[in-house]
Design a protein around this motif. Structure first.
Motif, mmCIF file in Angstrom:
data_model
loop_
_atom_site.group_PDB
_atom_site.id
_atom_site.type_symbol
_atom_site.label_atom_id
_atom_site.label_comp_id
_atom_site.label_asym_id
_atom_site.label_seq_id
_atom_site.Cartn_x
_atom_site.Cartn_y
_atom_site.Cartn_z
ATOM 1 N N GLU A 65 22.959 36.374 -6.307
ATOM 2 C CA GLU A 65 22.694 34.942 -6.445
ATOM 3 C C GLU A 65 23.069 34.169 -5.181
ATOM 4 O OE1 GLU A 65 24.234 31.213 -9.137
ATOM 5 O OE2 GLU A 65 24.059 33.169 -10.100
ATOM 6 N N GLU A 66 24.237 34.424 -4.651
ATOM 7 C CA GLU A 66 24.699 33.680 -3.478
ATOM 8 C C GLU A 66 23.881 34.002 -2.234
ATOM 9 O OE1 GLU A 66 27.051 31.239 -3.358
ATOM 10 O OE2 GLU A 66 27.324 31.432 -5.525
ATOM 11 N N VAL A 67 23.622 35.278 -1.990
ATOM 12 C CA VAL A 67 22.890 35.659 -0.783
ATOM 13 C C VAL A 67 21.442 35.192 -0.854
ATOM 14 C CG1 VAL A 67 22.103 37.589 0.653
ATOM 15 C CG2 VAL A 67 24.452 37.550 -0.198
ATOM 16 N N MET A 68 20.825 35.306 -2.008
ATOM 17 C CA MET A 68 19.436 34.851 -2.125
ATOM 18 C C MET A 68 19.335 33.330 -2.016
ATOM 19 S SD MET A 68 17.652 37.550 -2.168
ATOM 20 C CE MET A 68 16.018 36.927 -2.591
ATOM 21 N N ASP A 69 20.378 32.625 -2.365
ATOM 22 C CA ASP A 69 20.365 31.162 -2.296
ATOM 23 C C ASP A 69 20.752 30.637 -0.917
ATOM 24 O OD1 ASP A 69 20.036 28.575 -3.554
ATOM 25 O OD2 ASP A 69 22.216 28.394 -3.499
ATOM 26 N N GLY A 70 21.759 31.253 -0.289
ATOM 27 C CA GLY A 70 22.244 30.704 0.982
ATOM 28 C C GLY A 70 22.861 31.715 1.921
ATOM 29 N N GLY A 71 22.623 32.976 1.684
ATOM 30 C CA GLY A 71 23.098 34.006 2.591
ATOM 31 C C GLY A 71 24.568 34.351 2.411
ATOM 32 N N PHE A 72 25.003 35.259 3.262
ATOM 33 C CA PHE A 72 26.394 35.719 3.206
ATOM 34 C C PHE A 72 27.366 34.607 3.546
ATOM 35 C CE2 PHE A 72 24.410 39.839 3.035
ATOM 36 C CZ PHE A 72 25.286 40.578 2.267
ATOM 37 N N LEU A 73 26.961 33.667 4.388
ATOM 38 C CA LEU A 73 27.848 32.528 4.681
ATOM 39 C C LEU A 73 28.148 31.746 3.405
ATOM 40 C CD1 LEU A 73 26.453 31.217 8.075
ATOM 41 C CD2 LEU A 73 28.717 32.200 7.649
ATOM 42 N N GLN A 74 27.136 31.500 2.604
ATOM 43 C CA GLN A 74 27.352 30.785 1.349
ATOM 44 C C GLN A 74 28.226 31.601 0.408
ATOM 45 O OE1 GLN A 74 24.133 28.613 -0.647
ATOM 46 N NE2 GLN A 74 24.669 29.745 -2.514
ATOM 47 N N LEU A 75 27.988 32.906 0.342
ATOM 48 C CA LEU A 75 28.801 33.783 -0.493
ATOM 49 C C LEU A 75 30.281 33.625 -0.134
ATOM 50 C CD1 LEU A 75 28.672 36.576 -2.378
ATOM 51 C CD2 LEU A 75 29.264 37.565 -0.174
ATOM 52 N N ILE A 76 30.574 33.668 1.151
ATOM 53 C CA ILE A 76 31.963 33.563 1.609
ATOM 54 C C ILE A 76 32.498 32.152 1.387
ATOM 55 C CG2 ILE A 76 33.477 33.708 3.636
ATOM 56 C CD1 ILE A 76 31.452 35.924 4.658
ATOM 57 N N TYR A 77 31.711 31.155 1.758
ATOM 58 C CA TYR A 77 32.141 29.763 1.611
ATOM 59 C C TYR A 77 32.459 29.433 0.152
ATOM 60 C CZ TYR A 77 32.162 24.681 1.787
ATOM 61 O OH TYR A 77 32.527 23.360 1.665
ATOM 62 N N ASN A 78 31.685 29.961 -0.768
ATOM 63 C CA ASN A 78 31.891 29.690 -2.192
ATOM 64 C C ASN A 78 32.989 30.540 -2.828
ATOM 65 O OD1 ASN A 78 30.069 27.604 -2.297
ATOM 66 N ND2 ASN A 78 28.369 28.869 -2.981
ATOM 67 N N GLY A 79 33.694 31.312 -2.018
ATOM 68 C CA GLY A 79 34.881 32.001 -2.503
ATOM 69 C C GLY A 79 34.690 33.405 -3.043
ATOM 70 N N TYR A 80 33.514 33.996 -2.838
ATOM 71 C CA TYR A 80 33.260 35.337 -3.350
ATOM 72 C C TYR A 80 33.502 36.433 -2.321
ATOM 73 C CZ TYR A 80 31.019 33.010 -7.290
ATOM 74 O OH TYR A 80 30.767 32.239 -8.394
ATOM 75 N N GLY A 81 33.841 36.075 -1.109
ATOM 76 C CA GLY A 81 33.999 37.056 -0.042
ATOM 77 C C GLY A 81 35.022 38.140 -0.353
ATOM 78 N N ALA A 82 36.210 37.727 -0.754
ATOM 79 C CA ALA A 82 37.261 38.713 -1.033
ATOM 80 C C ALA A 82 36.845 39.625 -2.183
ATOM 81 C CB ALA A 82 38.574 38.018 -1.351
ATOM 82 N N PHE A 83 36.202 39.069 -3.194
ATOM 83 C CA PHE A 83 35.773 39.860 -4.347
ATOM 84 C C PHE A 83 34.765 40.934 -3.937
ATOM 85 C CE2 PHE A 83 33.223 40.074 -8.443
ATOM 86 C CZ PHE A 83 34.168 40.819 -9.131
ATOM 87 N N ILE A 84 33.872 40.599 -3.025
ATOM 88 C CA ILE A 84 32.855 41.546 -2.584
ATOM 89 C C ILE A 84 33.391 42.492 -1.517
ATOM 90 C CG2 ILE A 84 30.603 41.764 -1.424
ATOM 91 C CD1 ILE A 84 30.473 40.734 -4.377
ATOM 92 N N PHE A 85 34.087 41.956 -0.538
ATOM 93 C CA PHE A 85 34.462 42.754 0.636
ATOM 94 C C PHE A 85 35.835 43.412 0.547
ATOM 95 C CE2 PHE A 85 31.503 39.529 2.450
ATOM 96 C CZ PHE A 85 30.477 40.412 2.737
ATOM 97 N N ARG A 86 36.722 42.938 -0.278
ATOM 98 C CA ARG A 86 38.072 43.504 -0.329
ATOM 99 C C ARG A 86 38.347 44.255 -1.620
ATOM 100 N NH1 ARG A 86 41.479 39.054 2.903
ATOM 101 N NH2 ARG A 86 40.770 39.717 4.965
ATOM 102 N N ASN A 87 37.319 44.612 -2.304
ATOM 103 C CA ASN A 87 37.408 45.411 -3.523
ATOM 104 C C ASN A 87 36.466 46.598 -3.355
ATOM 105 O OD1 ASN A 87 39.240 44.077 -5.437
ATOM 106 N ND2 ASN A 87 37.869 42.340 -5.154
ATOM 107 N N PRO A 88 36.508 47.549 -4.230
ATOM 108 C CA PRO A 88 35.665 48.749 -4.066
ATOM 109 C C PRO A 88 34.202 48.542 -4.475
ATOM 110 C CG PRO A 88 37.069 48.995 -5.983
ATOM 111 C CD PRO A 88 37.487 47.714 -5.307
#
Length: 179
Positions: A71-94
């Protein structure tokens, strides 16, 4: 929604009506996956927290992570994903490893590339900013363009692979019940 215990952990049991799932399957893979993600999300009060994450199994958490990423990447890319607080959930978990295990090695590699950029820039990207400043980030961080482009290029293939994984392991995600 029922709660049952497994290994002394409280587990949320997600139930989906067979008719609902059958209808969604005729509408396509996005609708099929949405039935599961909506049902899992609803079962945890529509907000994933550290407490209720412990009530889900790894596949359910991974599917929610996929839905947030998608949802985040299709709407606004990885920057939006990170800005909206999902970065750690995606990148710092398995999550990336789980995607590889689900048969998506290319997505695993994309997540690994994204992790390097996340580690480098997340503090600046996550900073509160105006809409105008948010839009300016797309020019400030062009490194993310390649990630966005790759995700969009393979999005349909990856969504299809996720849908097939869920379909082949339905009991890991929900209990299908007759009306």
């Amino acid at each position: 929604m029922n709660i049952k215990t497994a290994n002394h952990r409280i587990m949320i049991e997600v139930k989906i009506k067979d008719a609902t799932l059958s209808q969604a399957a005729t509408e396509g893979m996005d609708a099929f996956l949405k039935v599961f993600t909506d049902s899992i999300s609803h079962a945890i009060g529509d907000q994933l927290t550290a407490d209720n994450m412990a009530e889900l199994n790894a596949d359910q958490i991974t599917l929610l992570a996929w839905s947030y990423l998608h949802e985040e990447v299709m709407d606004g890319g990885f920057l939006q994903l990170i800005y909206n607080g999902y970065g750690a959930f995606i990148f710092r978990n398995p999550f990336g490893v789980a995607m590889r295990e689900w048969g998506l090695p290319e997505l695993y590699h994309l997540i690994k590339k994204g992790r390097k950029l996340y580690d480098k820039y997340h503090e600046e990207i996550e900073r509160e900013r105006s809409d105008e400043d948010f839009m300016a980030m797309f020019e400030q961080y062009p490194e993310f363009d390649e990630l966005d482009d790759e995700f969009i290029e393979f999005e349909e293939e990856w969504t299809d692979a996720v849908a097939h994984y869920v379909d082949e392991h339905i009991s890991q995600f929900a209990t299908i019940v007759n009306d």
